[in-house]
Design a protein around this motif. Structure first.
Motif, mmCIF file in Angstrom:
data_model
loop_
_atom_site.group_PDB
_atom_site.id
_atom_site.type_symbol
_atom_site.label_atom_id
_atom_site.label_comp_id
_atom_site.label_asym_id
_atom_site.label_seq_id
_atom_site.Cartn_x
_atom_site.Cartn_y
_atom_site.Cartn_z
ATOM 1 N N THR A 202 54.094 -6.829 22.933
ATOM 2 C CA THR A 202 53.538 -6.700 24.285
ATOM 3 C C THR A 202 54.384 -7.458 25.307
ATOM 4 O O THR A 202 54.535 -6.994 26.448
ATOM 5 C CB THR A 202 52.095 -7.225 24.311
ATOM 6 O OG1 THR A 202 52.063 -8.599 23.897
ATOM 7 C CG2 THR A 202 51.200 -6.416 23.392
ATOM 8 N N ASN A 203 54.929 -8.582 24.887
ATOM 9 C CA ASN A 203 55.795 -9.327 25.803
ATOM 10 C C ASN A 203 57.079 -8.552 26.097
ATOM 11 O O ASN A 203 57.541 -8.490 27.244
ATOM 12 C CB ASN A 203 56.140 -10.693 25.220
ATOM 13 C CG ASN A 203 54.972 -11.646 25.251
ATOM 14 O OD1 ASN A 203 54.070 -11.499 26.080
ATOM 15 N ND2 ASN A 203 54.960 -12.615 24.358
ATOM 16 N N VAL A 204 57.648 -7.982 25.032
ATOM 17 C CA VAL A 204 58.887 -7.224 25.219
ATOM 18 C C VAL A 204 58.643 -6.056 26.175
ATOM 19 O O VAL A 204 59.408 -5.837 27.137
ATOM 20 C CB VAL A 204 59.411 -6.728 23.859
ATOM 21 C CG1 VAL A 204 60.583 -5.782 24.046
ATOM 22 C CG2 VAL A 204 59.821 -7.906 22.985
ATOM 23 N N ARG A 205 57.594 -5.310 25.921
ATOM 24 C CA ARG A 205 57.317 -4.134 26.746
ATOM 25 C C ARG A 205 56.952 -4.530 28.178
ATOM 26 O O ARG A 205 57.456 -3.929 29.156
ATOM 27 C CB ARG A 205 56.192 -3.326 26.124
ATOM 28 C CG ARG A 205 55.943 -2.000 26.810
ATOM 29 C CD ARG A 205 54.807 -1.265 26.160
ATOM 30 N NE ARG A 205 53.556 -2.005 26.286
ATOM 31 C CZ ARG A 205 52.394 -1.543 25.845
ATOM 32 N NH1 ARG A 205 52.326 -0.374 25.224
ATOM 33 N NH2 ARG A 205 51.292 -2.266 25.994
ATOM 34 N N ALA A 206 56.079 -5.558 28.340
ATOM 35 C CA ALA A 206 55.641 -5.955 29.677
ATOM 36 C C ALA A 206 56.788 -6.524 30.499
ATOM 37 O O ALA A 206 56.898 -6.252 31.710
ATOM 38 C CB ALA A 206 54.509 -6.973 29.563
ATOM 39 N N ALA A 208 59.883 -5.779 30.204
ATOM 40 C CA ALA A 208 60.736 -4.663 30.610
ATOM 41 C C ALA A 208 60.131 -3.918 31.799
ATOM 42 O O ALA A 208 60.849 -3.551 32.764
ATOM 43 C CB ALA A 208 60.942 -3.715 29.434
ATOM 44 N N GLN A 209 58.828 -3.690 31.758
ATOM 45 C CA GLN A 209 58.174 -2.989 32.866
ATOM 46 C C GLN A 209 58.210 -3.832 34.151
ATOM 47 O O GLN A 209 58.449 -3.298 35.245
ATOM 48 C CB GLN A 209 56.735 -2.663 32.495
ATOM 49 C CG GLN A 209 56.628 -1.631 31.384
ATOM 50 C CD GLN A 209 55.194 -1.453 30.893
ATOM 51 O OE1 GLN A 209 54.348 -2.339 31.091
ATOM 52 N NE2 GLN A 209 54.923 -0.326 30.256
ATOM 53 N N GLY A 264 52.788 -6.792 32.807
ATOM 54 C CA GLY A 264 53.630 -7.954 33.057
ATOM 55 C C GLY A 264 53.606 -8.451 34.488
ATOM 56 O O GLY A 264 54.353 -9.387 34.825
ATOM 57 N N MET A 265 52.773 -7.881 35.355
ATOM 58 C CA MET A 265 52.705 -8.305 36.748
ATOM 59 C C MET A 265 51.510 -9.231 36.952
ATOM 60 O O MET A 265 50.645 -9.349 36.088
ATOM 61 C CB MET A 265 52.589 -7.080 37.664
ATOM 62 C CG MET A 265 53.787 -6.146 37.566
ATOM 63 S SD MET A 265 53.716 -4.774 38.757
ATOM 64 C CE MET A 265 52.403 -3.785 38.030
ATOM 65 N N THR A 294 50.766 -13.316 25.942
ATOM 66 C CA THR A 294 50.973 -11.879 25.721
ATOM 67 C C THR A 294 51.190 -11.151 27.048
ATOM 68 O O THR A 294 50.963 -11.703 28.127
ATOM 69 C CB THR A 294 49.802 -11.231 24.948
ATOM 70 O OG1 THR A 294 48.649 -11.139 25.800
ATOM 71 C CG2 THR A 294 49.454 -12.037 23.721
ATOM 72 N N HIS A 295 51.669 -9.920 26.934
ATOM 73 C CA HIS A 295 51.894 -9.039 28.078
ATOM 74 C C HIS A 295 52.751 -9.702 29.155
ATOM 75 O O HIS A 295 52.440 -9.681 30.349
ATOM 76 C CB HIS A 295 50.561 -8.567 28.685
ATOM 77 C CG HIS A 295 49.717 -7.787 27.718
ATOM 78 N ND1 HIS A 295 48.763 -8.388 26.921
ATOM 79 C CD2 HIS A 295 49.699 -6.458 27.425
ATOM 80 C CE1 HIS A 295 48.181 -7.461 26.177
ATOM 81 N NE2 HIS A 295 48.729 -6.280 26.450
#
Length: 392
Positions: A202-206, A208-209, A264-265, A294-295
């Motif tokens: 979730t950290n990786v994806r967030a 990136a977003q 991630g915002m 997370t996220h």
């Protein structure tokens, strides 16, 4: 039949006589009965053994008679004798022809001496044979150990086969324990995958977003595509800088987990009873929410902020610089008074331009909330360049 009668008093004993010219045994000691040697004496059939003398006498009895040895001699028929006699051919009333030699096993060579000597010799021969058998057995065992086992097991009985089948079959308790173990293992694997997803993926994806949103927002500002004003839920409109924590994260409208926080915002409290002021308002409280774990976890380390640390909000036209003022380590999630225009518990006593950061605590839980407050220190147009807090 007539009564039993004594035999001749004279004559040689059976098996101990010598032959005369006629081939019939004669001589011997006086008073010895013909054929009446006691059983068990050396040379008789009674003890089951033969010596050389008895064998020779038996051979002489059935061999050719006379001095010339041309004609076989038959003993006279004695119907009334009780001694051993040679049976005749099958179907004949009397004896005829020489007796057949009895079939016997090969006997060892005669040993001179009495019965004790013969027994001793027999024991010695038996010991030698046993030793040879043992040697052969040992050599066979060594060969069997060297070669792979080729003989199959003996067939099992029905009872033994059933017993072994029952022994191989797992009991209900064993089956249940195996099923429970498989459930535990599967559950553990799923939990491990879930934890890996939550804490890492979730950290990786967030991140990136969030990084893409920062880039898009800056490009839109440079091209004049975004104008200040009202924003739609989920729409990014500013950037949050926390230099001490090396955080640069987009600020979007609303606090929706799916549209804002999980991407991630950080979200701006802008709806209903939780609505807060915008940064350009003359007075009010600019409230933000973000994940601590997370996220993308943008607010993970806000507990490390100290009074005076800068918190910068960057918009399309202006930089708003706040100084960290106070922190509330733990409070209830329902304590919305922290978002009031004059936040309760912040230490502020009069209206002003404030910022409030909210996140979960303790880490990896959402049981309580942590609150960090800041007060406006500088408002700087973008045309004048970056504030000192971002330059240094």
């Amino acid at each position: 039949m007539t009564a039993l009668r004594p035999e001749r008093e004279s004559g040689a004993g059976y098996g101990e006589s010598f032959t005369d010219d006629s081939g019939y045994g004669t001589g011997g000691e006086q008073g010895t009965s013909y054929g009446q040697q006691p059983y068990g004496a050396p040379g008789t059939f009674g003890d089951g053994r033969y010596d050389n003398a008895s064998q020779d006498s038996y051979d002489s009895y059935g061999s050719t008679g006379g001095a010339s040895g041309d004609t076989a001699y038959l003993p006279p028929v004695d119907e009334e004798t009780v001694a051993l006699r040679i049976p005749g051919p099958a179907g004949s009333p009397g004896p005829a022809g020489p007796p057949e030699r009895p079939v016997r096993e090969e006997q060892p060579a005669a040993v001179p001496g009495g019965r004790a000597a013969r027994r001793k010799a027999a024991r010695q021969r038996q010991g030698r044979r046993g030793g040879s058998h043992k040697a052969v057995g040992a050599s066979g065992a060594s060969r069997a150990a060297q070669e792979p086992e080729r003989a199959s097991e003996a067939p099992l009985s029905r009872v033994e086969a059933r017993r072994r089948a029952r022994a191989r079959k797992a009991s209900p308790a064993v089956v249940a324990s195996r099923a429970i173990g498989e459930v535990f293992i599967t559950t553990g694997v799923l939990m491990l995958l879930f934890v890996t997803y939550q804490l890492w993926w979730t950290n990786v994806r967030a991140q990136a977003q969030a990084g893409k949103e920062v880039s898009d927002l800056q490009n839109d500002w440079a091209n004049g595509k975004r104008n200040p004003g009202a924003f739609e839920p989920g729409q990014g409109f500013a950037l949050l800088h926390i230099p001490k924590l090396d955080v640069v994260v987009p600020i979007a409208e609303g606090i929706s987990s799916e549209k804002v926080l999980d991407r991630g915002m950080v979200g701006h409290y802008a709806e209903g009873a939780l609505k807060t002021a915008m940064p350009d308002a003359k007075t009010g409280n600019f409230g933000l929410a973000g994940h601590r774990n997370t996220h993308g976890e943008p607010f993970r380390y806000i507990n490390r902020l100290e009074p005076g640390d800068p918190i910068v909000v960057e918009t399309q036209d202006t930089y708003y610089v706040y100084k960290m003022a106070s922190i509330l380590p733990v409070t209830s999630p329902s304590n919305i008074s922290v978002l009031d225009p004059i936040p309760r518990g912040s230490g502020f006593k009069e209206p002003g331009r404030y910022i409030t950061l909210t996140t979960c605590t303790p880490e990896f839980t959402s049981k309580y909330r942590m609150i960090v407050w800041g007060k406006m220190d500088e408002e700087r147009p973008r045309s004048k360049g970056k504030p000192d807090a971002l330059v240094s």
